[in-house]
Design a protein around this motif. Structure first.
Motif, short mmCIF file in Angstrom:
data_model
loop_
_atom_site.label_atom_id
_atom_site.label_comp_id
_atom_site.label_asym_id
_atom_site.label_seq_id
_atom_site.Cartn_x
_atom_site.Cartn_y
_atom_site.Cartn_z
N TYR A 1 0.87 -1.18 0.00
CA TYR A 1 0.00 0.00 0.00
C TYR A 1 0.90 1.22 0.00
CZ TYR A 1 -3.47 3.45 1.45
OH TYR A 1 -4.29 4.54 1.50
N VAL B 1 -4.52 -1.11 -3.28
CA VAL B 1 -3.51 -2.00 -2.72
C VAL B 1 -3.06 -2.92 -3.85
CG1 VAL B 1 -4.44 -1.96 -0.38
CG2 VAL B 1 -5.18 -3.74 -1.93
N ALA C 1 -4.75 -4.38 6.49
CA ALA C 1 -5.78 -3.35 6.29
C ALA C 1 -5.74 -2.31 7.40
CB ALA C 1 -7.16 -4.00 6.20
N THR D 1 -3.00 0.14 6.80
CA THR D 1 -3.30 1.12 5.75
C THR D 1 -4.22 2.21 6.28
OG1 THR D 1 -5.25 0.05 4.75
CG2 THR D 1 -3.08 -0.68 3.98
N GLU E 1 -8.37 10.06 1.83
CA GLU E 1 -7.49 9.70 0.71
C GLU E 1 -7.17 10.90 -0.17
OE1 GLU E 1 -9.94 5.95 1.61
OE2 GLU E 1 -10.40 8.07 1.33
N ARG F 1 -8.62 -0.68 -2.02
CA ARG F 1 -8.46 -0.95 -0.58
C ARG F 1 -9.81 -1.28 0.03
NH1 ARG F 1 -6.32 3.29 3.97
NH2 ARG F 1 -8.01 4.53 3.09
N ASP F 2 -10.87 -0.59 -0.41
CA ASP F 2 -12.22 -0.87 0.09
C ASP F 2 -12.64 -2.31 -0.21
OD1 ASP F 2 -12.39 1.71 1.00
OD2 ASP F 2 -13.73 2.40 -0.59
N THR G 1 -11.05 -4.57 2.48
CA THR G 1 -11.72 -4.51 3.78
C THR G 1 -13.12 -5.12 3.73
OG1 THR G 1 -12.41 -2.22 3.38
CG2 THR G 1 -10.38 -2.54 4.60
#
Length: 138
Positions: free
Chosen positions: A29, A37, A108, A111, A120, A58-59, A62
């Motif tokens: 990341y 990622v 996660a 990050t 972000e 990234r979402d 997760t």
């Protein structure tokens, strides 16, 4: 403060054979690309014999820790309480691996500590990105 987080994980390749091969992978990341990622598999673990890197949201990572996530090239879903199944779809075929859920949670969380969700935009270089887009249209 670090701008890049990397973490090695062991992935179990899900195959037709009864014993799953364990292959190393690397999660990465970079806060200069705060929405994404990457997961890289070394050359010795790929059919093509070259290092393969997959980039995804990234979402998505997760979300895949708690339920089915993804509709495109990368899809995740929990497998029991301690593993996550990751599917990587390409024109050449599909690779399916299982990864320890706790390792993905730890990554996660790191990050999120580096770039909290919703923040972000503070790490984007919009001028650079716009310049790259304009350059490519000339």
């Amino acid at each position: 403060m670090d701008t890049v987080i990397q973490q090695s994980v062991e992935a179990q390749l899900v195959a037709a054979a009864p014993r799953m091969a364990t292959i190393p992978a690397r999660l990465r990341y970079d806060r200069t690309e705060p929405f994404a990622v990457t997961m890289t598999f070394p050359a010795r673990s790929t059919l093509e014999g070259v290092e393969v890197t997959w980039s995804f949201a990234r979402d998505l990572l997760t979300a895949g820790l708690t339920g089915e996530a993804g509709m495109g090239d990368v899809r995740l879903r929990p497998h029991g309480e301690d593993q996550v199944v990751m599917e990587f779809h390409a024109p050449e075929g599909t690779a399916v691996v299982r990864v320890c859920a706790e390792e993905l949670r730890r990554f996660a969380a790191r990050t999120v500590a580096l770039v909290p969700p919703g923040r972000e935009y503070l790490h984007l270089d919009l001028d650079r990105d716009l310049a790259l887009l304009i350059r490519d249209t000339r």
